[in-house]
Design an enzyme around this catalytic site. Structure first.
Site, mmCIF file in Angstrom:
data_model
loop_
_atom_site.group_PDB
_atom_site.id
_atom_site.type_symbol
_atom_site.label_atom_id
_atom_site.label_comp_id
_atom_site.label_asym_id
_atom_site.label_seq_id
_atom_site.Cartn_x
_atom_site.Cartn_y
_atom_site.Cartn_z
ATOM 1 N N THR A 162 3.086 -0.463 -2.298
ATOM 2 C CA THR A 162 1.860 -0.571 -3.073
ATOM 3 C C THR A 162 1.700 0.639 -3.972
ATOM 4 O O THR A 162 2.224 1.721 -3.682
ATOM 5 C CB THR A 162 0.631 -0.696 -2.157
ATOM 6 O OG1 THR A 162 -0.539 -0.916 -2.947
ATOM 7 C CG2 THR A 162 0.426 0.572 -1.338
ATOM 8 N N SER A 189 -0.753 -0.041 9.950
ATOM 9 C CA SER A 189 -1.929 0.606 9.369
ATOM 10 C C SER A 189 -3.065 0.848 10.343
ATOM 11 O O SER A 189 -3.913 1.710 10.095
ATOM 12 C CB SER A 189 -2.450 -0.228 8.194
ATOM 13 O OG SER A 189 -2.860 -1.509 8.635
ATOM 14 N N ARG A 215 -19.489 -7.548 7.846
ATOM 15 C CA ARG A 215 -19.032 -6.399 7.075
ATOM 16 C C ARG A 215 -20.048 -6.027 6.005
ATOM 17 O O ARG A 215 -20.477 -6.874 5.221
ATOM 18 C CB ARG A 215 -17.666 -6.690 6.442
ATOM 19 C CG ARG A 215 -16.610 -6.931 7.510
ATOM 20 C CD ARG A 215 -15.294 -7.400 6.946
ATOM 21 N NE ARG A 215 -14.399 -7.758 8.044
ATOM 22 C CZ ARG A 215 -13.191 -7.261 8.236
ATOM 23 N NH1 ARG A 215 -12.718 -6.365 7.400
ATOM 24 N NH2 ARG A 215 -12.453 -7.640 9.245
ATOM 25 N N SER A 227 9.136 -12.439 12.655
ATOM 26 C CA SER A 227 8.012 -11.616 12.215
ATOM 27 C C SER A 227 7.468 -10.770 13.358
ATOM 28 O O SER A 227 7.177 -11.284 14.440
ATOM 29 C CB SER A 227 6.890 -12.523 11.676
ATOM 30 O OG SER A 227 5.718 -11.799 11.404
ATOM 31 N N THR A 257 -9.322 -7.653 12.015
ATOM 32 C CA THR A 257 -8.373 -6.625 11.571
ATOM 33 C C THR A 257 -7.620 -6.034 12.749
ATOM 34 O O THR A 257 -6.427 -5.722 12.653
ATOM 35 C CB THR A 257 -9.115 -5.516 10.803
ATOM 36 O OG1 THR A 257 -9.888 -6.121 9.748
ATOM 37 C CG2 THR A 257 -8.147 -4.519 10.197
ATOM 38 N N HIS A 263 2.020 1.688 3.761
ATOM 39 C CA HIS A 263 1.307 2.862 4.273
ATOM 40 C C HIS A 263 2.225 4.072 4.439
ATOM 41 O O HIS A 263 1.867 5.027 5.136
ATOM 42 C CB HIS A 263 0.623 2.525 5.599
ATOM 43 C CG HIS A 263 -0.521 1.577 5.432
ATOM 44 N ND1 HIS A 263 -1.790 1.987 5.103
ATOM 45 C CD2 HIS A 263 -0.564 0.224 5.507
ATOM 46 C CE1 HIS A 263 -2.584 0.936 4.995
ATOM 47 N NE2 HIS A 263 -1.864 -0.143 5.236
ATOM 48 N N LYS A 316 -2.370 3.011 -2.697
ATOM 49 C CA LYS A 316 -2.705 3.927 -1.608
ATOM 50 C C LYS A 316 -2.269 5.344 -1.990
ATOM 51 O O LYS A 316 -2.968 6.015 -2.732
ATOM 52 C CB LYS A 316 -2.127 3.407 -0.308
ATOM 53 C CG LYS A 316 -2.804 2.091 0.108
ATOM 54 C CD LYS A 316 -2.327 1.544 1.416
ATOM 55 C CE LYS A 316 -3.199 0.397 1.892
ATOM 56 N NZ LYS A 316 -3.310 -0.742 0.962
#
Length: 403
Positions: free
Chosen positions: A244, A188, A21, A136, A362, A216, A247
Site C-alpha cells: 500500500t 495488522s 463505530r 489462505s 476486525t 503493514h 500507510k
C-alpha cells in the site's frame, strides 16, 4: 417489509454489543503530527493521535508535500480517466518503476487502494487458472478474503502461521493442480510476522504460487523499506508482493509487484483495474517521493523502532497488559467490546488522547483491544502521558488486577 425499521434494528444491535463505530472528526496538522484538532459538538481541542497508520508521518513530510504541489500545478487535479483511456500519467509510470525496484521485481501495477489491489489481483489470478485452489492463512485481511470469494475457487484455510498445517493441505492436492498460497507478512491486529521462508519452501515443494501482503511492513522494514521479505532477503522467492501507499508511505493507493508476465496478466484481465479511474497525478508524485526518500533514509525506521521499544517498556513497568510481538503494532488488550469503547472515550474526553477501539469483526470476540501505533514523532512526553492515562484508567476499571 419496513426497510427503515429493519435497518434501525440492525444498527441498534451493533450499539447493544458495543460494536457501533463512531468516527472521530479529526483535522491533521501539518508539522505537528501526531497532534490533531478534534471537532465535536462541544467545540475543538488538540488531541494526540496514537492509532494512525501513517506510521512514519510521511503524510506531512516536506519533500512529499512539495512533490504533490508541483504535480498539481503541472498536471491538474485528476488523472482524466482509466489507465487505458487517457488516465496513464507519466507519474504513474515512474511510480511503478520505483515500486518494482523497491521489491526487486520486474514490474509493478498501481491500484486505487490496498483493498482494491488485494481483491482484484487474487480474484483475477485464481479465477483465470482452471481448477485453482487457494491456500489462505486464517487471519488474512478482509480484502484478501473478498478476492478469494469473488474468484469462486476452492479455498482451503490453514491455521495461522502454521506451516505444518499448510504442508498437510498442499500434500493432499495433486501437484499438477494450480495452487496459490496467500498470506501476510505483518498481521495488522496481533502484530505477529509470517514464516515467509518456510512458506516459500512449501510452495517450491508443492508447485504453488505465493502471494504476500506486505501492507503493514513496506517502508518500515528492510534496508530500503521493502518490507519483511526485503529484510530477510526473500523477495525473489515470492510470485507476487502486494503493498500500500497509504500507510508508511503516507499517501493513498495500492500496488502489486511481480514478473512482467504476472503484472501484465492482471493488467489485461482484472476488471477492478481496467474499469477504475487512475490515481491523481499529485498522489502518485507524493508516493514516488516518499518511496525514494525511505529507500535512502533509515533514520525514520530507526526512530520508529526506538519509540515502539520505549512504549512497550513503559507499559510493562506500569502493568498495562499488551500483546508481545516482534513488530511495531502494540495491541493493548481489553477483551470486552463495551469496556474497550468506554476506555477509548475516556482517553479522548478526559486526556486528549485518541486511540480507536478495535472490536469484532476486525478481531475475534473476546479479543477486543486498543491498537496503538507509535510513530517517530511521538516524544518521551507523549509516551509518558499515554502510559499515565492508561494506568489511571486501568486502576479505575479493574484491568490492572486482571492483567
Amino acid at each position: 417489509m419496513n426497510y427503515e425499521d429493519y435497518f434501525r434494528r440492525q444498527l441498534d444491535g451493533l450499539r447493544r454489543e458495543g460494536r457501533y463505530r463512531v468516527f472521530a472528526d479529526l483535522e491533521r496538522k501539518v508539522g505537528a503530527f501526531p497532534k490533531a484538532t478534534h471537532h465535536s459538538p462541544s467545540g475543538q481541542r488538540e488531541v494526540s493521535v496514537w492509532c494512525s497508520n501513517d506510521y512514519l508521518g510521511m503524510g506531512q513530510h516536506p519533500k512529499v508535500l512539495a512533490a504533490m504541489h508541483e504535480a498539481l500545478d503541472r498536471c491538474g487535479a485528476g488523472a482524466g480517466g482509466t489507465r487505458n483511456i487517457a488516465g496513464t500519467n507519466h507519474y504513474h509510470i515512474l511510480l511503478e518503476q520505483e515500486l518494482a525496484d523497491l521489491h526487486g521485481k520486474q514490474s509493478a501495477l498501481l491500484f486505487n487502494s490496498g483493498y482494491v489491489s488485494n481483491w482484484t489481483t487474487l480474484s483475477t489470478l485464481a479465477a483465470r487458472m482452471p481448477g485453482c485452489i487457494i491456500f489462505s492463512d486464517e487471519l488474512n485481511h478482509a480484502s484478501m478474503i473478498e478476492g478469494m470469494r469473488h474468484s469462486r475457487c476452492e479455498t482451503q484455510v490453514f491455521r495461522h502461521n502454521d506451516v505444518a498445517d499448510l504442508r498437510s493441505k498442499l500434500a493432499d492436492v495433486d501437484r499438477s493442480v494450480p495452487k496459490l498460497i496467500a498470506f501476510e507478512s505483518v498481521y495488522s491486529m496481533d502484530g505477529d510476522i509470517a514464516p515467509i521462508s518456510e512458506i516459500c519452501d512449501a510452495a517450491d515443494e508443492f508447485n504453488a504460487l505465493t502471494y504476500l501482503d506486505e501492507v503493514h511492513a513496506v517502508g518500515l522494514y528492510g534496508p530500503r523499506g521493502g518490507g519483511i521479505s526485503d529484510r530477510e532477503g526473500l523477495s525473489q522467492r515470492l510470485t507476487v508482493i502486494e503493498g500500500t501507499l497509504a500507510k508508511a508511505f503516507g499517501v493513498i493507493g495500492g500496488y502489486i509487484t511481480g514478473s512482467h508476465t504476472v503484472c501484465d496478466f492482471v493488467r489485461s484481465f482484472a476488471s477492478g483495474f481496467i474499469f477504475s479511474s487512475a490515481l491523481p497525478p499529485a498522489v502518485a508524485a507524493g508516493a514516488l517521493t516518499s518511496i525514494r526518500h525511505l529507500k535512502a533514509s533509515s533514520a525514520e525506521r530507526e526512530r520508529h523502532q526506538d519509540r515502539v521499544a520505549t512504549l512497550r517498556r513503559r507499559l510493562d513497568e506500569a502493568g498495562v497488559n499488551h500483546m508481545d510481538n516482534p513488530s511495531h503494532i502494540v495491541p493493548v488488550m481489553v477483551r470486552d467490546p463495551v469496556l474497550c469503547k468506554q476506555i477509548s472515550d475516556v482517553l479522548l474526553d478526559r486526556y486528549g488522547i485518541y486511540v480507536q477501539p478495535i472490536n469484532y469483526p476486525t478481531v475475534p470476540r473476546g479479543t477486543e483491544r486498543l491498537r496503538i501505533t507509535p510513530s517517530p514523532h511521538h516524544t518521551d512526553a507523549d509516551i509518558e502521558a499515554l502510559v499515565a492515562a492508561l494506568s489511571e484508567i486501568w486502576a479505575e476499571v479493574g484491568l490492572a488486577q486482571a492483567a
